[in-house]
Design a protein around this motif. Structure first.
Motif, PDB file in Angstrom:
ATOM      1  N   GLU A  24       7.210  12.100  -2.521  1.00 23.57           N
ATOM      2  CA  GLU A  24       7.762  12.827  -3.680  1.00 23.57           C
ATOM      3  C   GLU A  24       6.773  13.862  -4.189  1.00 23.57           C
ATOM      4  O   GLU A  24       7.146  14.953  -4.600  1.00 23.57           O
ATOM      5  N   GLY A  47      -3.400   0.389  -1.347  1.00 19.67           N
ATOM      6  CA  GLY A  47      -4.037   1.327  -0.424  1.00 19.67           C
ATOM      7  C   GLY A  47      -4.917   2.349  -1.112  1.00 19.67           C
ATOM      8  O   GLY A  47      -5.201   3.404  -0.540  1.00 19.67           O
ATOM      9  N   MET A 105       8.803   8.878   7.017  1.00 15.23           N
ATOM     10  CA  MET A 105       8.258   8.738   5.666  1.00 15.23           C
ATOM     11  C   MET A 105       8.367  10.047   4.889  1.00 15.23           C
ATOM     12  O   MET A 105       8.437  11.127   5.465  1.00 15.23           O
ATOM     13  N   LYS A 154      -2.743   1.453  11.867  1.00 19.64           N
ATOM     14  CA  LYS A 154      -2.658   2.850  11.422  1.00 19.64           C
ATOM     15  C   LYS A 154      -2.183   2.995   9.983  1.00 19.64           C
ATOM     16  O   LYS A 154      -1.450   3.930   9.651  1.00 19.64           O
ATOM     17  N   ILE A 155      -2.580   2.040   9.143  1.00 19.67           N
ATOM     18  CA  ILE A 155      -2.249   2.166   7.733  1.00 19.67           C
ATOM     19  C   ILE A 155      -3.520   2.069   6.903  1.00 19.67           C
ATOM     20  O   ILE A 155      -4.461   1.379   7.266  1.00 19.67           O
ATOM     21  N   VAL A 156      -3.524   2.815   5.798  1.00 18.54           N
ATOM     22  CA  VAL A 156      -4.671   2.804   4.899  1.00 18.54           C
ATOM     23  C   VAL A 156      -4.451   1.707   3.859  1.00 18.54           C
ATOM     24  O   VAL A 156      -3.483   1.760   3.104  1.00 18.54           O
ATOM     25  N   VAL A 157      -5.317   0.712   3.876  1.00 17.98           N
ATOM     26  CA  VAL A 157      -5.270  -0.352   2.871  1.00 17.98           C
ATOM     27  C   VAL A 157      -6.639  -0.464   2.222  1.00 17.98           C
ATOM     28  O   VAL A 157      -7.658  -0.128   2.822  1.00 17.98           O
ATOM     29  N   MET A 186      -0.443   9.373   1.411  1.00 14.33           N
ATOM     30  CA  MET A 186       0.649   8.677   2.102  1.00 14.33           C
ATOM     31  C   MET A 186       0.185   7.363   2.723  1.00 14.33           C
ATOM     32  O   MET A 186       1.000   6.614   3.252  1.00 14.33           O
ATOM     33  N   LYS A 187      -1.117   7.085   2.667  1.00 10.81           N
ATOM     34  CA  LYS A 187      -1.678   5.790   3.089  1.00 10.81           C
ATOM     35  C   LYS A 187      -1.422   5.494   4.561  1.00 10.81           C
ATOM     36  O   LYS A 187      -1.192   4.346   4.941  1.00 10.81           O
ATOM     37  N   ILE A 188      -1.416   6.546   5.383  1.00 11.68           N
ATOM     38  CA  ILE A 188      -1.274   6.321   6.815  1.00 11.68           C
ATOM     39  C   ILE A 188      -2.445   6.962   7.550  1.00 11.68           C
ATOM     40  O   ILE A 188      -2.974   7.990   7.135  1.00 11.68           O
ATOM     41  N   VAL A 189      -2.857   6.307   8.640  1.00  8.83           N
ATOM     42  CA  VAL A 189      -3.952   6.816   9.458  1.00  8.83           C
ATOM     43  C   VAL A 189      -3.355   7.732  10.533  1.00  8.83           C
ATOM     44  O   VAL A 189      -2.562   7.284  11.363  1.00  8.83           O
ATOM     45  N   LYS A 237       4.860   2.922  -4.784  1.00 12.75           N
ATOM     46  CA  LYS A 237       4.530   3.919  -5.814  1.00 12.75           C
ATOM     47  C   LYS A 237       3.185   3.584  -6.438  1.00 12.75           C
ATOM     48  O   LYS A 237       2.914   2.397  -6.711  1.00 12.75           O
ATOM     49  N   LEU A 281     -11.998   7.566   0.141  1.00 13.46           N
ATOM     50  CA  LEU A 281     -12.169   7.935   1.552  1.00 13.46           C
ATOM     51  C   LEU A 281     -13.541   8.531   1.849  1.00 13.46           C
ATOM     52  O   LEU A 281     -13.866   8.806   2.996  1.00 13.46           O
ATOM     53  N   TRP A 299      -6.541  -0.590   9.600  1.00 11.58           N
ATOM     54  CA  TRP A 299      -6.625   0.876   9.736  1.00 11.58           C
ATOM     55  C   TRP A 299      -6.512   1.283  11.202  1.00 11.58           C
ATOM     56  O   TRP A 299      -5.766   2.182  11.557  1.00 11.58           O
ATOM     57  N   TRP A 337      -3.843  10.585   4.696  1.00 11.33           N
ATOM     58  CA  TRP A 337      -4.523   9.291   4.514  1.00 11.33           C
ATOM     59  C   TRP A 337      -4.469   8.852   3.058  1.00 11.33           C
ATOM     60  O   TRP A 337      -4.133   7.722   2.741  1.00 11.33           O
ATOM     61  N   ASN A 386       0.835  -1.208   0.000  1.00 13.87           N
ATOM     62  CA  ASN A 386       0.000   0.000   0.000  1.00 13.87           C
ATOM     63  C   ASN A 386       0.867   1.254   0.000  1.00 13.87           C
ATOM     64  O   ASN A 386       0.429   2.326  -0.418  1.00 13.87           O
ATOM     65  N   LEU A 387       2.115   1.111   0.453  1.00 12.31           N
ATOM     66  CA  LEU A 387       3.040   2.245   0.465  1.00 12.31           C
ATOM     67  C   LEU A 387       3.919   2.270  -0.796  1.00 12.31           C
ATOM     68  O   LEU A 387       4.832   3.076  -0.905  1.00 12.31           O
ATOM     69  N   ARG A 392      -6.623  14.578   5.312  1.00 18.79           N
ATOM     70  CA  ARG A 392      -7.003  13.749   4.167  1.00 18.79           C
ATOM     71  C   ARG A 392      -5.811  13.488   3.244  1.00 18.79           C
ATOM     72  O   ARG A 392      -5.656  12.388   2.714  1.00 18.79           O
TER      73      ARG A 392
END
Lengths: 319, 319
Positions: free
Chosen positions: B29, A305, B26, A272-275, B271-274, A48, A309, A268, B268, A45-46, B265
Motif C-alpha cells: 500500500e 520483521g 505481493m 527468503k523472508i525478512v524476520v 516488504m520483508k522479503i529477501v 501491517k 538492516l 532469511w 527487504w 512479519n508480513l 533495500r
C-alpha cells in the motif's frame, strides 16, 4: 483478563478484519526433510506495521466507544506495539501519544512518527515510563493501551492462531515466542478452544528467561533488562498472562543467542523472508532438538520483521 | 527459437507444474501511495531453488525423451541457472554437469553440489567455459541446456508471466529485469498473447547496458564483463532473444547502481522479503521515474532471492 474466552478472540477477528492482513502461511520442504515434520509458518512479519502487534492494537482502538476514542490512546513502548498503536489510531483518526525511552532506535521513532503519533521521550527505566504515561493520561483523559497486559490486546493477538488453525485444524503442536506473554496467551487460549489435542509451547531466549522460570516455578519472576538479540522478548511476563499460560500452555523452553541467530539466518537465507530475531526463537527450539517434532504437524507464529538492516544479527552479534 | 509461441509456454506450464511453486503475488500500500499506481510483485524469489530459473530448467529437463535424458544435461553458469538445472536433473534422476568458473562463490557451488550435480571448474572466461562444456558433451553425449539461449528455457521462463496475467489479466504494464533476455523474451511473448494492450518493458543496470544499446541500436552489443551489483544481469543479450525483444517488447530502460541498491533495500525493509539485487532493477526504474506509472496497474517479476547474507548490497557496495 483471565475470564478471556474464545468469544473475545472471535469478536476481535471480526472487528480488526478491515484493517489488517490475513497473512500467508509458508512452508519449507528442506526444513521438513531435516526435521521429519511438517512445519507451517504464519507470517506475521508480513502483517501491517511489520508484526502481529497490529492485531491487538487495532482490537483495542476499535473496541473504544466514540467518546472514549475522542480523547485518544496512550502507550509506553520502544518496539512494535508503538508503531502498531500509532497506525491503529491514525486509521481511526484519533490522537495517539507514545512514551519512548530517549535511547530508542531512530528507525522505530521514525515509524511511530510516520503514523502521526506524538512521541514523548523519557529516561529508559520502567518507573520513568509509567510516570510519563500517567502524566499524559491525566492531561488528556485518554486510554492506556498496554503492550501486553490488556485483555483487548491479548484477544487481538489470538487472531493469528485463529487464522492458522482455520487453515490447519489438525496441528499437533503450536509454538510462539514469549516476551510479555500476550501472543502466547492469546494463541494458547485460541488453539485449545479450536482443537483440544493441540499442544502449545512458548519459547524464550535463555537470556530473558523470566517466563520459563515463572512458569516452572511458583512465583512470577521479573527481569529488569536483558541483552538478548531478540529485542521483542526483553520484557517480563505479565501477571495475568502468566495465569493464562498456567491454564493453557503445555511447556515453556529456552534457546541460546547463537541458536536464535542461526534460526534467523535460516529464515532469511532459505525461506527468503525478512524476520526479526524474536520471530526465529521457536524455530531455534526445533532446530536444536529442544522440542521433539518428528512425525508432527507444527505451527509457528513468526512474530515480526522489523529489523535494522544496517546491523544484521550475524554480523556483529555475540555468539 | 523466434517461432516460439504461447503454445510452447502453455505446454511448459503443464509440464513443470508438479515440480515448481505457483509463487505468490505481493503488494505494498505504501508503494502504491507513493507511485499513485497499483504494483503487483510476482515473487520468484520464493520459487524452488530461489529464482525463476527453476521454470526454464525444469521445462528443458522434462522435455527430453528418456533416451536423451539418460545421458544427462550439461550447462555453464555461475549463477541461478546452475542450481536450477541441478535440481531439475536430480528430480528426474539423471546426471548433471555444471561448468563453473573457479572464482564462483562458495555459496553457489555448495547449492549446485547439494543437488548432486558434478561441478567442473574452468577459467573465468567465456571461451574456457565453452571449451569445457564441449569436452563434457563429447564425453557424455549429454544435452546442453544453455542458461538463456534455448527455446525450452525461454518458454519455461514465460510461465511466471502466465501465472501473473492469469491472476491480473488487466495489467497495463509488465516489467522484468534483463540479462541474457530469457525472462524478458518469454514474459513479453506470453503477456502480449494474453492481453494485446499490456506494455512490456525490460530494465537493465546501466553498468551492463548491452540490451539497452542492442535494442535501441541496429546491432547486437556484447559486454564481456560488468561489475554491476545485479550479478544475475551481467550476461549479454542472446541473439535469438534480441529478435523476440524487437518483436514483443515496448522499451528497454536502464538504472544506476545506487538506484538498484535503494530499491533492493525497499523490498527487504518495507516488504520483508529477501531478494537479490537483480530482482530490484524494475522497481528501481519506477522509484526513479524512468517509467511513468501514475494510474496504472503494473506487474513486476521479482527474479530471485539468492544473495550472500554476509555481504549485503548497502554495506560495502559502490554508490
Amino acid at each position: 483478563m483471565t475470564s478471556l474466552s474464545i468469544a473475545d478472540v472471535l469478536a476481535a477477528a471480526t472487528r480488526i478484519r478491515p484493517f489488517i492482513h490475513r497473512t500467508p502461511v509458508m512452508t519449507s520442504e528442506q526444513l521438513d526433510a531435516r526435521l521429519g515434520a511438517h512445519v507451517f509458518f504464519k507470517c506475521e512479519n508480513l502483517q501491517k506495521t511489520g508484526s502481529f502487534k497490529a492485531r491487538g492494537a487495532h482490537n483495542a482502538v476499535y473496541s473504544l466507544t466514540d467518546a472514549e476514542a475522542a480523547t485518544g490512546v496512550v502507550t509506553h513502548s520502544s518496539g512494535n506495539h508503538a508503531g502498531a498503536l500509532a497506525r491503529a489510531a491514525q486509521r481511526r483518526g484519533i490522537p495517539c501519544a507514545v512514551i519512548m525511552p530517549a535511547n530508542a532506535s531512530a528507525v522505530k521513532k521514525a515509524a511511530v512518527a510516520s503514523y502521526g503519533a506524538t512521541i514523548i521521550e523519557c529516561e529508559p527505566t520502567l518507573s520513568a515510563r509509567e510516570a510519563a504515561a500517567a502524566k499524559v493520561l491525566a492531561a488528556t483523559h485518554g486510554t492506556l493501551v498496554h503492550p501486553y497486559d490488556d485483555c483487548r490486546v491479548v484477544a487481538g493477538q489470538g487472531t493469528a492462531a485463529l487464522e492458522l488453525l482455520e487453515g490447519y485444524p489438525d496441528l499437533d503442536l503450536l509454538l510462539t515466542p514469549v516476551g510479555g506473554g500476550g501472543l502466547l496467551a492469546g494463541s494458547a487460549l485460541t488453539a485449545k478452544s479450536m482443537n483440544r489435542k493441540v499442544r502449545v509451547i512458548g519459547v524464550e531466549p535463555a537470556l530473558a528467561d523470566d517466563t520459563f522460570r515463572s512458569y516452572h516455578g511458583t512465583t512470577r519472576v521479573v527481569i529488569n533488562s536483558s541483552a538478548t538479540i531478540a529485542d521483542g522478548l526483553r520484557g517480563s511476563i505479565g501477571e495475568r498472562n502468566l495465569e493464562l499460560l498456567r491454564k493453557h500452555v503445555d511447556d515453556v523452553v529456552t534457546v541460546s543467542e547463537a541458536e536464535i541467530i542461526d534460526a534467523t539466518r535460516f529464515l532469511w537465507e532459505r525461506m527468503k523472508i525478512v524476520v526479526e530475531p524474536s520471530s526465529a526463537v521457536p524455530l531455534a527450539a526445533l532446530l536444536n532438538g529442544k522440542v521433539p517434532v518428528a512425525g508432527l504437524k507444527v505451527g509457528i507464529i513468526l512474530s515480526g520483521g522489523n529489523v535494522d538492516l544496517d546491523a544484521l544479527p550475524w554480523v556483529h552479534a555475540p555468539r
